[in-house]
Design a protein around this motif. Structure first.
Motif, short mmCIF file in Angstrom:
data_model
loop_
_atom_site.label_atom_id
_atom_site.label_comp_id
_atom_site.label_asym_id
_atom_site.label_seq_id
_atom_site.Cartn_x
_atom_site.Cartn_y
_atom_site.Cartn_z
N ARG A 1 0.81 -1.22 0.00
CA ARG A 1 0.00 0.00 0.00
C ARG A 1 0.84 1.26 0.00
NH1 ARG A 1 -5.26 -0.19 1.51
NH2 ARG A 1 -5.23 1.90 0.63
N THR A 2 2.04 1.22 0.61
CA THR A 2 2.86 2.43 0.71
C THR A 2 4.25 2.17 0.15
OG1 THR A 2 3.78 1.94 2.90
CG2 THR A 2 1.62 3.04 2.82
N GLU A 3 4.90 3.24 -0.25
CA GLU A 3 6.25 3.13 -0.80
C GLU A 3 7.23 2.68 0.27
OE1 GLU A 3 9.28 5.73 -3.64
OE2 GLU A 3 7.65 6.74 -2.55
N LYS A 4 7.03 3.12 1.53
CA LYS A 4 7.92 2.72 2.62
C LYS A 4 7.87 1.21 2.83
CE LYS A 4 9.02 3.58 7.50
NZ LYS A 4 9.24 2.15 7.76
N GLU A 5 6.64 0.65 2.85
CA GLU A 5 6.51 -0.80 3.00
C GLU A 5 7.23 -1.51 1.86
OE1 GLU A 5 2.35 -1.86 5.33
OE2 GLU A 5 2.35 -1.68 3.14
N ALA A 6 7.08 -1.00 0.64
CA ALA A 6 7.69 -1.63 -0.52
C ALA A 6 9.22 -1.62 -0.39
CB ALA A 6 7.25 -0.93 -1.79
N ASN A 7 9.80 -0.49 0.02
CA ASN A 7 11.25 -0.41 0.17
C ASN A 7 11.75 -1.35 1.28
OD1 ASN A 7 12.17 1.45 -1.83
ND2 ASN A 7 11.15 3.11 -0.69
N ASP A 8 10.98 -1.41 2.38
CA ASP A 8 11.36 -2.31 3.47
C ASP A 8 11.32 -3.77 3.03
OD1 ASP A 8 11.70 -0.12 5.07
OD2 ASP A 8 9.77 -0.33 6.13
N VAL A 9 10.30 -4.13 2.27
CA VAL A 9 10.18 -5.51 1.76
C VAL A 9 11.32 -5.81 0.80
CG1 VAL A 9 8.81 -7.03 0.26
CG2 VAL A 9 7.69 -5.72 2.07
N LYS A 15 14.32 -4.47 0.66
CA LYS A 15 15.58 -4.60 1.41
C LYS A 15 15.66 -5.94 2.12
CE LYS A 15 18.36 -2.17 4.89
NZ LYS A 15 18.41 -0.99 5.80
N GLU A 16 14.56 -6.36 2.74
CA GLU A 16 14.53 -7.63 3.46
C GLU A 16 14.69 -8.80 2.48
OE1 GLU A 16 14.37 -10.41 6.42
OE2 GLU A 16 14.49 -8.21 6.66
N LEU A 44 10.92 -13.56 -0.91
CA LEU A 44 10.01 -12.42 -1.03
C LEU A 44 8.77 -12.61 -0.15
CD1 LEU A 44 9.29 -9.73 -2.32
CD2 LEU A 44 8.33 -10.98 -4.28
N LYS A 45 8.23 -13.81 -0.13
CA LYS A 45 7.04 -14.07 0.69
C LYS A 45 7.34 -13.85 2.16
CE LYS A 45 3.46 -17.53 1.57
NZ LYS A 45 2.96 -18.89 1.22
N GLY A 46 8.49 -14.36 2.60
CA GLY A 46 8.88 -14.18 4.00
C GLY A 46 9.11 -12.72 4.33
N PHE A 98 15.78 -8.47 -8.54
CA PHE A 98 14.56 -7.78 -8.15
C PHE A 98 14.34 -6.54 -9.02
CE2 PHE A 98 15.49 -10.19 -4.34
CZ PHE A 98 14.22 -10.58 -3.90
N ALA A 99 13.08 -6.17 -9.18
CA ALA A 99 12.71 -4.92 -9.87
C ALA A 99 11.75 -4.17 -8.96
CB ALA A 99 12.04 -5.21 -11.21
N GLY A 100 11.90 -2.85 -8.90
CA GLY A 100 10.99 -2.05 -8.09
C GLY A 100 11.72 -1.36 -6.95
#
Length: 625
Positions: free
Chosen positions: A272-280, A282-283, A290-292, A331-333
């Motif tokens: 939903r947010t760009e911050k969540e996407a960047n955190d995912v 990086k992890e 990716l699922k984890g 990864f892309a994104g």
């Protein structure tokens, strides 16, 4: 609608029809299935040079009919396919207009609308991802198609709001309408019966002239004697042998037909947010899971999408580029689309390639065999056409080409359920049309009918249409002349009476006394039940008449002469609720008038053509068993 009560010619109940059926000034294609200006026969329609392709239109038709469980051929006969096409044309015209005026929904607006639409489908767990997948599957759409569909709907909705917005109805206008709608008129009226006019018997000359005007009512229709030749094309299609060399030659010369698009297997997460996407991201880059990573960052894995194979064109445009340029195993994104922020992992890639010959050999052999069989059948039908054109009849060709012969005597253009055509009942209309559009002594060209058959109709003889002799129907004609003449004289008499009342030469009471009929009194209100002897149209005429004038209201057997004695307006004022309702309804009327005017404008500004021949070919025939 309120305004339609106050004047005619604005809507007349047709506004819904304008929206549903489009009302576009359409130009049909010619009978050969191609447009008159050269548009190819694979387009079902064209809007200012932009085609509606048969493949995409057929997908739309099948999707809409699937839910109703109606076969396409049946829907075509019912007019539903035409309605779907008209809806699509109007939808595209409105989308084009919205784009031309710069009304385009933003990605953020589309995303919000999509999210709101998916929430009711997400179930108790709120699984929007699963709801989206189910919606795409049920509609047969990709994410990209869904996004553009929602964007178009929002944009055209904004266009309509823009056109219809800003309508203001003054309170004085609403109050005036309230008064007008409840106006009451006290009337007196007298019945002028048909017996009040005298009628002489018609002369022979009058009767003959009158009969000339109604001869069509006594016409004996044209009849024809015809011979129908039915050709079963299945008998012409013999299996044609195809060699391996022919298959190889076709394969080599049609490489583009056997190409497969490049695909990539991609797993992704939509946050939903760009911050969540960047955190995912990086992890996931650290864990390679990716699922984890999604579950660790968001606390659940609902934003994760398992690996799927995609062509580039099936992805949203914002994601397609990065996903197909990133190296495999990378990864892309994050990439933002109307669906959210995507983090994608490229698992594998399959390059564009040509299918091996062995994989398509059977398909090619069948296509070549079918084509050869069709060519052979076409050659036979050409021979039949040529010989029919040279003057031969189906009778002379029946043995050589195994034609089934059907003879019909005294066939009328209005005949239905003809016993001899029971086996061809679905095509009875087409056969009769051929019989009545072919000259005497000639045969119609071969035309296709149901079940893979073709017909030709030879006209053996024609008995021209003619009217019955006046002497045979004289009594009936006299009765009709008398009824019409009595009606005419009664109308003339009523005009004389109303003119004399208006000028003061006579009164309603005198007319009543002359005709030994009472003077009736009544109150009428717009839209109310009509008093005895009057009808709703008469009430409307009374309410629209100058109060100083007498008016004649025709009925079946008489004419009512009416005078208006008193006009009363409602003494009470409308309540606030009544005023609000009137203002609201008047506002809606005015908005719709604006929108109809706009639709008329875009209809005039865009050239629309429909390929009727292709529609007939696609949906006008029953599918083979």
């Amino acid at each position: 609608m309120i305004l339609s009560k106050m004047r005619t010619g604005v809507f007349s109940g047709l506004f819904l029809g304008v929206l549903v059926l489009g009302g576009v000034g359409l130009v049909l294609s010619d009978g050969a299935g191609t447009f008159r200006d050269g548009v190819g026969s694979t387009d079902v329609a064209k809007i200012d040079g932009r085609p509606i392709k048969s493949v995409e239109f057929d997908r739309l038709v099948r999707t809409q009919l699937q839910a109703q469980n109606i076969p396409a051929t049946e829907a075509y006969r019912m007019g539903l396919v035409d309605r779907i096409l008209q809806n699509e044309i109007m939808s595209r015209l409105l989308r084009k207009a919205a784009f031309d005026y710069g009304i385009i929904a933003s990605d953020k607006t589309v995303a919000n609308e999509l999210h709101k639409a998916l929430l009711p489908l997400a179930g108790p767990k709120g699984d929007v991802k699963q709801a989206l997948a189910g919606l795409l599957q049920s509609q047969g759409m990709s994410e990209k198609m869904l996004v553009e569909s929602v964007r178009n709907d929002i944009s055209t909705g904004l266009l309509r709001q823009t056109i219809g917005g800003g309508v203001y109805v003054p309170q004085a206008m609403a109050e005036a309408f309230y008064q007008w709608n409840l106006e009451e008129r006290d009337i007196e009226y007298v019945s002028l019966p048909a017996t009040s006019v005298k009628l002489d018997k018609p002369t022979e000359e009058q009767l003959a002239k009158f009969y000339d005007t109604i001869k069509s009512e006594y016409a004996i229709p044209e009849t024809r004697n015809v011979t129908i030749g039915v050709l079963d094309t299945a008998r012409l299609s013999t299996k044609q042998e195809v060699t391996d060399a022919q298959v190889k030659e076709f394969y080599d010369s049609h490489q583009d037909d056997f190409k497969t698009e490049a695909t990539r297997t991609i797993e992704q997460a939509v946050l939903r947010t760009e911050k969540e996407a960047n955190d995912v991201l990086k992890e996931a880059q650290g864990s390679k899971d990716l699922k984890g990573a999604v579950k660790k960052v968001t606390g659940k894995d609902t934003a994760y999408n398992k690996p799927s194979k995609f062509e580039e064109k099936a992805l949203p445009s914002q994601l397609a580029g990065p996903a197909f340029t990133a190296p495999v195993k990378s990864f892309a994104g994050p990439v933002e689309t109307p669906l959210g922020f995507h983090v994608a992992y490229i698992q594998s890639e399959q390059e564009a390639a040509v299918k091996p010959l062995d994989d398509v050999k059977t398909q090619i052999k069948k296509e070549l065999s079918d084509t050869a069989s069709s060519d052979a059948a076409f050659e036979v039908t050409n021979k039949i056409e040529d010989r029919l054109a040279e003057g031969e009849s189906p009778d002379s060709l029946k043995d050589e080409f195994k034609l089934n012969i059907i003879k019909l005597e005294n066939l009328s253009a209005t005949d239905v359920k003809i016993a001899a055509l029971k086996s061809y009942s679905a095509d009875e209309g087409k056969i009769i049309q051929a019989a009545f559009t072919t000259n005497a002594g000639e045969s119609s060209p071969l035309s296709e009918i149901s079940g893979g058959k073709m017909i030709t109709v030879h006209v053996n003889g024609v008995k021209e249409a003619r009217a019955k002799n006046l002497a045979d129907v004289k009594d009936e004609v006299i009765a009709k002349w008398s009824a019409l003449e009595k009606r005419r004289k009664l109308l003339v008499r009523s005009l004389e009476v109303t003119t004399d009342i208006d000028s003061g030469k006579t009164t309603l009471e005198k007319i009543a006394a002359e005709n030994k009929t009472p003077v009736k009194k009544a109150k009428v209100v717009r839209g109310s039940k009509a008093p005895a002897g009057l009808n709703s149209q008469g009430v409307a005429q009374i309410m629209a008449t100058d109060t100083t004038k007498a008016v004649a209201i025709p009925d079946i057997e008489s004419i009512q002469i009416v005078t208006i004695k008193k006009v009363s307006l409602p003494k009470k004022s409308p309540s606030k609720t009544e005023l609000n309702d009137i203002e609201k309804n008047l506002s809606l009327d005015l908005q719709e008038e604006r929108f109809v005017s706009f639709i008329n404008h875009i209809e005039r500004s865009n050239k629309v053509e429909i390929n009727k021949a292709l529609l007939d070919q696609m949906y006008g025939q029953e599918p083979a068993e």
